[in-house]
Design an enzyme around this catalytic site. Structure first.
Site, mmCIF file in Angstrom:
data_model
loop_
_atom_site.group_PDB
_atom_site.id
_atom_site.type_symbol
_atom_site.label_atom_id
_atom_site.label_comp_id
_atom_site.label_asym_id
_atom_site.label_seq_id
_atom_site.Cartn_x
_atom_site.Cartn_y
_atom_site.Cartn_z
ATOM 1 N N LEU A 62 0.813 -1.221 0.000
ATOM 2 C CA LEU A 62 0.000 0.000 0.000
ATOM 3 C C LEU A 62 0.848 1.273 0.000
ATOM 4 C CD1 LEU A 62 -2.897 -1.134 2.336
ATOM 5 C CD2 LEU A 62 -2.996 -0.712 -0.122
ATOM 6 N N LYS A 70 -17.965 0.145 2.745
ATOM 7 C CA LYS A 70 -17.319 -1.122 2.423
ATOM 8 C C LYS A 70 -18.402 -2.192 2.270
ATOM 9 C CE LYS A 70 -13.048 -3.504 3.715
ATOM 10 N NZ LYS A 70 -11.791 -3.275 4.461
ATOM 11 N N GLU A 89 12.944 9.655 -0.166
ATOM 12 C CA GLU A 89 13.540 8.602 -0.986
ATOM 13 C C GLU A 89 12.508 7.643 -1.551
ATOM 14 O OE1 GLU A 89 14.517 9.461 2.076
ATOM 15 O OE2 GLU A 89 16.495 10.340 1.778
#
Lengths: 635, 635
Positions: free
Chosen positions: B126, B249, B378
């Protein structure tokens, strides 16, 4: 040296003098070393001068005092400033500052590490000190229940790291009013302006959006800083506070103030002399701020989404599994954590929102007050564990083994911090099956073995898992437990010991012709392979290499000797850096000759499938192990 | 199958029908597979139904068309929804959806990978799809200069990942109005409520704080979604847009709607039948939305902090260094990038705010329009490179080698995405000296070797570095170049070739008694050691193992044979998984017998010092190599 002034007597004029001293000493130390970051220190000198004289509650003679505040330099490159503070409070002498900084064999390293007793965690990889500080603040609020504050100095460049926002998110979720961030917004990064520059309102919107209270100040106005720190320390709201300070890089020396090109550069000696002159010369003030009052732990505050009241304390007895009983090692991990937690109050557990997969949720149910949900934020997961370890707790942090790759920099820095972290990665390898390669840890053994001082464990059944969880509780440094998704039959009777650095020989005889080495799921495959081979008249020794680092060299070399050097290693991992490499490294380091090693590993990119299909596809199942052994024996 | 309807004819009533079909097919596919995430698919079905019928400009028959929009499922676990979309547009048939999903050897994997021609990047870890999408959008705006949009579906659990905020930060910094995030806020994560739940205003504050335009909608109101997508696609402002959708959901099946405990669980068959009935049964609509118009590239937009107008195009000739000339390999990296960039317009460079240390800044100066500053982030650095690679560019991303550990999960996922990434890590090992361990890469070789299909290169001088940069341009997969801080004398004449998988023998004779193996800084130490040994009458062969993966097994085994198996390996890296392991693995895999390998590596925690002091302290300098060789020869 001047005499020591005490807290109540330190007025703002003296604070300003101290700030000048901190700047001068930052210049002197970095110029003497020929490297370091004076300008990044000078921007934050006023913040630190106010903090250490008037707000940090810290007994410099007893750095391990439980009630001390904590000071973390998330911008670790400002080490000249930190060490100048240490001189200013009288715990580091001028000689060490000028002749020890950044020198071989000395403790004033280029970036702070806990070799120094006043440093909690190693910093220098940006964006880590604040997440670590969240861990310390969690301990303070929920476990120690002491009124200490955690003061974190952040640079502005590091606010671009996602980990900073993971930290703010958790700090506000957990209502960490004991966490105070000093954000040194000096506009300039290493090679030019930061992406946000001096747009303090933008930072404020971001920080407030993430739940922090923001107090914006001129970072060179000691009175304004003092007021903000007073407000911050009150910590009225259930939220962290940011002192958002607009500062000037190189502040105090007009030649470099707010100028690009001076990051990480010490001033040449003549230039340093000019700077020191402009700052009013060398000073040797020794000033100490307030010390903490003795304090009793407060009541346990309610956590967000607190579960039902704590159930009756579960059994302290380690879980037991029968030989032959099928149990997933991840399930045994959860079972063992509960028993360990019942025996030792210092055990705390964290997970990255997958506790019902890692089985950390068993601990959550048993000890909700010692469980910290970190949601899908693996960097903060490891950082929070680090902060909890700083306060003497025994953290176990779990997620899918694949997702610890997200936190590798934090794990590496944890080793430099010298903390004891216990990491449990579930769902290792292609064995997981249908979810596909994104969820399959195939690099984790290589990654974890390469960490300094690490311990890498990979049990194959419930008994060995439970034993190794207990072992981890007393293992220093970074220890890693790799668990498996599926359930496999127990191989060892309850009570069997599994020391770090050991191995097991579930199958061996004097007639063995070949050695089969597995761990985790491949141990079961190796044992099946031995059965197949036995049917063909080939005797195979099987080694359960549950301790991959350190490794049982003696058993390996004995097996190599006994089986004519014929060895098959099978691992559910890429071929580099895992079980096979560990065996190869150990045998060669031991000077073992005549080794014929067949190394079965996951050499192609997997897809979905059942675990069985994928073990066969990768060539690491019983049939492939048997075939490799047959070839070695026949060859 | 029904007939194909065309864009202009698809009204919202048909869209709602399609949404029901997507839900039904998500249920059918996951139930048939016995695993998968139907409820996470159902929450986003309306978003996708509106998108693919009315807003996504995509020619499904030509997925590689440059003008196509891009669709990235950052919440990769919603693969049933994605594959149901593929069925709905007619590129995947029902049989494949029902019998191929999550099955062995099939392309509809548990999480999407680019094995499918309509998938740009692998997701499933994720918080990566959005950062990847930033890279694609950077290409669209600044390089392709085409009007395509990048649509990214994010889940709410993954908004806790710091990488998401790195992505928003860069998306707003670069004014990526072509980036549209569909945030599916269904409240529930894997094991309970997310940390923000349905507090959409909190998400909105965060996203706006990070520079996004936020359009909040009811994620099940197709008309509202349609309007938001129309607004989003206009992309008036120079900022990304978020369609912040409050969803449920499991929407559409009352038994599971908004209920905990249904994450990642397929419905049992009878339950699936009830769900399909409640949703109105199976449908087989085939609907395609708009296709993109042919487009000419637009003008180059100005980037933030754009440098001076592009200078005259630099020379395309590779840099040349004289033998004996001292040059740092990181400097040669920068030099070579400029020449490569002059020869090949596809070369793009990214750096994590340390370009004046990695020497990527040479490229920045020469080709500002092909340089992307990622600041200290990064993860986004590697993700942006991934997105640029998706669009056919040749990205080189650089930072300190130590800090690539921050992005390991992204590098791992890059390999699964099958993209060609070129990573250059500078400041390797203890050689860097005074900065201390936080800045020293000592795990990077292990980490990079373990990546599937990776190439790991470690040059020792300017000539070899320049040659390897050129080699990397044509190297598939993840390639990694490890560079050194200090300057060392050139060992190879200009024009020398350095193929991947090769090595060099800078010193060898028929009389060699021992083999010394080094790379990077330890090659220089090994050569000095050979000089020392020669003075003592010991002939030593020296191997420059510049290609650590793949490795030159032939030269290694020949050297082992020639020198009685006596080998010393010295590396500026931890002992696990680096040069020594690569040599051990290779020799054993080749069946080499009688090896006596002495492995010199960094075995303790370093501090500060000079590079020379630390190489000596670690036991990897010329004296230690000579001593080890002496012992082997004498022993």
């Amino acid at each position: 040296m001047a005499t020591t002034e005490h807290a109540s007597t330190i007025d703002l004029e003296a604070v300003a003098e101290l700030a000048a001293q901190l700047r001068v000493d930052s210049i002197r130390s970095s110029t003497s070393a020929g490297s370091g970051h004076p300008t990044s220190s000078m921007s934050a000198a006023d913040l630190l001068a106010v903090l250490v004289t008037r707000h940090l509650h810290y007994d410099w003679d007893e750095p391990r005092l439980a009630v001390n505040d904590h000071l973390i330099f998330s911008k670790g490159h400002a080490s000249p400033l930190l060490y100048s503070v240490f001189k200013a409070v009288g715990v580091v002498c001028e000689d060490e500052l000028l002749n020890g900084y950044r020198r071989f064999g000395q403790r004033l390293e280029g970036h702070p590490t806990p070799i120094l007793p006043w440093v909690d965690v190693a910093t220098g990889s940006l964006g880590q000190g604040l997440p670590d500080g969240v861990g310390v603040a969690l301990a303070g609020k929920y476990l120690d229940r002491l009124p200490y504050r955690v003061w974190v100095l952040c640079g502005d460049s590091e606010l671009a790291e996602g980990s900073i926002w993971e930290a703010f998110d958790k700090a506000s979720y957990y209502g960490l009013s004991n966490l105070i961030v000093m954000a040194d917004i000096n506009r300039l990064g290493q090679r030019g302006q930061t992406d946000v520059g001096w747009d303090l309102e933008k930072y404020q919107r971001r920080m407030e959006g993430f739940g922090a209270r923001v107090l914006t100040v001129d970072g060179h106005d000691v009175a304004a800083i003092d007021q903000a720190m007073t407000d911050a320390a009150e910590g009225a709201a259930e939220q962290p506070t940011v002192i958002l300070a607009k500062t000037i890089k190189g502040k105090g020396f007009s030649e470099v103030e707010n100028k690009d090109g001076w990051h990480g550069k010490p001033f040449p000696p003549e230039m340093a002399d000019r700077a020191i002159a402009e700052l009013g010369g060398v000073r040797n003030l020794v000033l100490r701020g307030p010390v903490p009052s003795p304090a009793e732990p407060g009541p346990v505050p309610g956590k967000p989404s607190t579960l039902a009241p704590e159930p009756a304390k579960p059994s302290t007895a380690a879980p037991e599994y029968a030989v032959g009983e099928k149990v997933a090692t991840r399930k045994a991990y959860g079972d063992a954590l509960v028993a360990l937690g019942a025996r030792d109050d210092r055990v705390v557990v964290l997970d990255g929102e997958v506790s019902n997969s890692t089985f950390a949720d068993e601990f959550t149910a048993a000890f909700p007050e010692r469980y910290f949900e970190m949601f899908i934020a693996e960097q903060q997961l490891v950082a929070a564990a680090t902060g909890l370890a700083v306060r003497g707790y025994l953290p176990f942090a779990s997620t899918f083994a694949a997702f610890f790759t997200r936190a590798y920099d934090f794990i590496r820095m944890g080793a430099i911090s010298g903390v004891d972290l216990r990491l449990a990665g579930s769902h290792a390898g292609v064995e997981i099956g249908a979810d596909g390669p994104s969820q399959m840890a195939l690099e984790d053994l290589a990654m974890m073995r390469a960490v300094h001082g690490s311990t890498v464990l990979y049990p194959s059944d419930g008994t060995s898992t439970a034993a190794l969880v207990d072992v981890m509780a007393n293992t220093p440094g970074i220890s890693y437990l790799r668990t498996t998704r599926g359930s496999y039959p127990g191989r060892y009777p309850a009570g069997e010991k599994f020391p770090v650095g050991g191995s097991k020989l579930p199958r061996s005889s004097a007639a063995d012709q070949v050695t089969l080495i597995g761990a985790g799921v491949t141990l079961h495959e190796a044992l099946q392979a031995a059965d197949i081979l036995q049917g063909e008249g080939i005797a195979a020794r099987v080694i359960d290499l549950y301790s991959i680092k350190p490794i049982d060299t003696e058993t390996l070399t004995a097996a190599a000797e006994a089986t004519g050097g014929r060895i098959v290693v099978a691992e559910d991992h890429h071929p580099e850096g895992g079980l096979g490499s560990a065996v190869a490294d150990a045998l060669l380091a031991a000077g073992q000759q005549n080794v014929q090693l067949t190394h079965l590993a996951v050499r192609e990119m997997p897809g979905s499938g059942t675990g069985e299909e994928l073990l066969a596809w990768a060539g690491i199942d019983a049939d492939h192990i048997a075939a490799a052994a047959r070839k070695l024996v026949g060859g």
